[in-house]
Design a protein around this motif. Structure first.
Motif, PDB file in Angstrom:
ATOM      1  N   VAL A  46       0.716  -1.283   0.710  1.00 25.09           N
ATOM      2  CA  VAL A  46      -0.250   0.527   0.033  1.00 25.09           C
ATOM      3  C   VAL A  46       1.273   1.369   0.104  1.00 25.09           C
ATOM      4  O   VAL A  46       1.444   2.202  -0.686  1.00 25.09           O
ATOM      5  CB  VAL A  46      -0.702   0.532   0.798  1.00 25.09           C
ATOM      6  CG1 VAL A  46      -1.693   1.004   0.902  1.00 25.09           C
ATOM      7  CG2 VAL A  46      -1.469  -1.375   0.951  1.00 25.09           C
ATOM      8  N   ASP A  88     -10.633  -0.975  -1.310  1.00 23.82           N
ATOM      9  CA  ASP A  88      -9.581  -1.175  -0.192  1.00 23.82           C
ATOM     10  C   ASP A  88     -10.352  -2.366   0.801  1.00 23.82           C
ATOM     11  O   ASP A  88      -9.756  -2.228   2.071  1.00 23.82           O
ATOM     12  CB  ASP A  88     -10.360   0.467   0.331  1.00 23.82           C
ATOM     13  CG  ASP A  88      -9.845   1.184  -0.817  1.00 23.82           C
ATOM     14  OD1 ASP A  88     -10.642   2.851  -0.940  1.00 23.82           O
ATOM     15  OD2 ASP A  88      -9.092   1.078  -1.587  1.00 23.82           O
ATOM     16  N   TYR A  92      -5.682  -4.796   6.617  1.00 27.65           N
ATOM     17  CA  TYR A  92      -4.198  -3.847   6.423  1.00 27.65           C
ATOM     18  C   TYR A  92      -2.859  -4.831   8.011  1.00 27.65           C
ATOM     19  O   TYR A  92      -3.489  -4.890   9.010  1.00 27.65           O
ATOM     20  CB  TYR A  92      -4.648  -2.693   6.582  1.00 27.65           C
ATOM     21  CG  TYR A  92      -5.544  -1.844   5.643  1.00 27.65           C
ATOM     22  CD1 TYR A  92      -6.797  -2.596   5.414  1.00 27.65           C
ATOM     23  CD2 TYR A  92      -4.701  -1.142   4.449  1.00 27.65           C
ATOM     24  CE1 TYR A  92      -7.940  -2.513   4.234  1.00 27.65           C
ATOM     25  CE2 TYR A  92      -5.075  -0.554   3.672  1.00 27.65           C
ATOM     26  CZ  TYR A  92      -7.000  -0.904   3.140  1.00 27.65           C
ATOM     27  OH  TYR A  92      -7.630  -0.236   2.176  1.00 27.65           O
TER      28      TYR A  92
END
Length: 122
Positions: A46, A88, A92
């Motif tokens: 990212v 998205d 993460y």
């Protein structure tokens, strides 16, 4: 150990901020990266920020919407995510490495956070 916080369920167009705090590490010694992994997909790069915070590299898919920063005093790194899209949606991860030339390669990161879920859905 890297401890992540933030994340959650938001609607398209909303914003979120992820935090990554270090325990037992001095993050200023490391370049920091954020990666994400969507269901059924490989982990993807990212953004990365250099140890001194002067250099950043963004994936094309998030450039202009995401902003990485680091707070040396708090020994933390942040990922501000704006204009979020359904694509998205992913888990993460923050991670640390010492090889700036390999900043987009997840295999060069040897310290990882636990991951945090970000879901963008209407």
């Amino acid at each position: 150990q890297l401890e992540q916080s933030g994340g959650g369920l938001v609607q398209p167009g909303d914003s979120l901020r992820l935090s990554c705090d270090a325990s037992g590490y001095i993050l200023t010694n490391y370049h920091m990266g954020w990666f994400r992994q969507a269901p059924g997909k490989e982990r993807e790069f990212v953004v990365a920020i250099s140890s001194g915070g002067r250099s950043t590299t963004y994936a094309d898919s998030v450039r202009g919407r995401f902003t990485v920063s680091r707070d040396m005093a708090k020994n933390a790194v942040y990922l501000q995510m704006n204009s979020l899209k359904p694509e998205d949606t992913a888990v993460y991860y923050c991670a640390a490495n010492k090889l700036w030339f390999a900043r987009t390669d997840s295999s060069t990161y040897n310290v990882w956070g636990q991951g945090t879920q970000v879901t963008v859905s209407s």
